[in-house]
Design a protein around this motif. Structure first.
Motif, PDB file in Angstrom:
ATOM      1  N   SER A  37       0.832  -1.203   0.000  1.00 34.72           N
ATOM      2  CA  SER A  37       0.000   0.000   0.000  1.00 34.72           C
ATOM      3  C   SER A  37       0.870   1.258   0.000  1.00 34.72           C
ATOM      4  CB  SER A  37      -0.941  -0.015   1.213  1.00 34.72           C
ATOM      5  OG  SER A  37      -1.755  -1.184   1.174  1.00 34.72           O
ATOM      6  N   ARG A  51      -4.603   2.661   2.350  1.00 34.83           N
ATOM      7  CA  ARG A  51      -4.343   2.665   3.788  1.00 34.83           C
ATOM      8  C   ARG A  51      -3.170   1.763   4.132  1.00 34.83           C
ATOM      9  NH1 ARG A  51     -10.145   1.937   5.744  1.00 34.83           N
ATOM     10  NH2 ARG A  51     -11.078   3.740   4.732  1.00 34.83           N
ATOM     11  N   THR A  59      -4.561  -4.364   4.799  1.00 35.80           N
ATOM     12  CA  THR A  59      -5.419  -4.468   3.629  1.00 35.80           C
ATOM     13  C   THR A  59      -6.080  -5.846   3.633  1.00 35.80           C
ATOM     14  OG1 THR A  59      -3.797  -3.098   2.489  1.00 35.80           O
ATOM     15  CG2 THR A  59      -5.500  -4.115   1.125  1.00 35.80           C
ATOM     16  N   ASP A  75      -4.654  -3.251  -5.364  1.00 37.76           N
ATOM     17  CA  ASP A  75      -3.951  -3.534  -4.106  1.00 37.76           C
ATOM     18  C   ASP A  75      -4.608  -4.764  -3.491  1.00 37.76           C
ATOM     19  OD1 ASP A  75      -2.381  -3.346  -1.847  1.00 37.76           O
ATOM     20  OD2 ASP A  75      -3.433  -1.608  -0.994  1.00 37.76           O
TER      21      ASP A  75
END
Ligand code: GTP
Ligand code: MG
Length: 205
Positions: A37, A51, A59, A75
């Motif tokens: 991330s 985040r 994540t 992601d």
């Protein structure tokens, strides 16, 4: 290539249709906490787009970002996070398998590994999975700022040997110093370019 525009599109627990789908995709995979991330944020020069957390397992969903209005960066949740139970592991496996099975637009997968560590069993499994699926991938060795430049080859050697790639095929990357960012952008551009220019047709004989 430079990233001039980046926006969050959607999060999902199971990959499926989403608004704007159909553009080429670049996926980011790797162990929890390896810096997936953070890499996305640095690439886009946006601190809070994806985040991040010092605690692994941040994540948990498939997060999709639209870059330059031209392609999607995906992601994916990290693996190898010790604290997850069997059920969560199963959910992760299904989410990943579903994504790689169902995406039609994937052009390149960035496989992130921590430059300081030998690949884990999970890293090698992911490597084998990408190969078996015939998916083009690029190994990105993250947190390169944590070791000296002179020590890079020493650290890269076991990674390359075990993941069966050549040292020049690996991008050493640091989200702290920006090292490798240019090389990564070039690789993305190339992967996206190949998409636009289909191989020339064989002349008729
Ligand atoms: P999950 O979402 O749990 O799968 O993790 P992730 O791979 O997305 O990791 P994330 O980007 O959240 O980063 C994890 C930690 O590593 C954070 O504390 C980051 O600040 C740190 N980190 C990420 N990239 C780098 C880097 O290049 N250098 C250094 N020194 N730290 C980094
Ligand atoms: Mg993450």
């Amino acid at each position: 290539m430079e990233i001039n525009q980046a926006e969050f599109v959607t999060s999902m627990a199971a990959y499926g249709p989403f608004e704007g789908a159909g553009l080429p995709q670049i996926a980011v995979v790797g162990r929890s906490n390896v810096g997936k991330s953070t890499l996305i944020n640095r690439l886009c020069r946006r601190n809070k787009l994806a985040r991040t957390s010092a605690t692994p397992g941040k994540t948990r969903l498939i997060n999709i970002f639209l870059l330059n209005g031209a392609f999607h960066l995906v992601d994916l949740p990290g693996y190898g996070f010790a604290k997850v139970d069997k059920q969560e592991q199963k959910r992760w496996g299904e989410m990943m398998e579903g994504y790689f099975r169902d995406t039609q637009e994937l052009k390149l997968t960035l496989h992130l590994v921590d430059i300081r560590h030998e690949p884990t069993r999970d890293d090698l499994q992911m490597n084998a999975f990408l190969r078996e699926m015939g998916l083009p991938f690029l190994v990105v060795a993250t947190k390169a700022d944590k070791i000296s430049r002179g020590a890079r080859m020493k650290y890269l050697a076991p990674i390359c040997r075990q993941m069966q790639v050549q040292p020049w095929q690996v991008i050493c990357y640091s989200s702290e110093t920006g090292d490798g960012r240019e090389a990564l952008l070039e690789a993305l551009e190339k992967a996206l370019q190949e998409e636009k220019e289909p191989p020339a047709e064989e002349p008729e004989s």
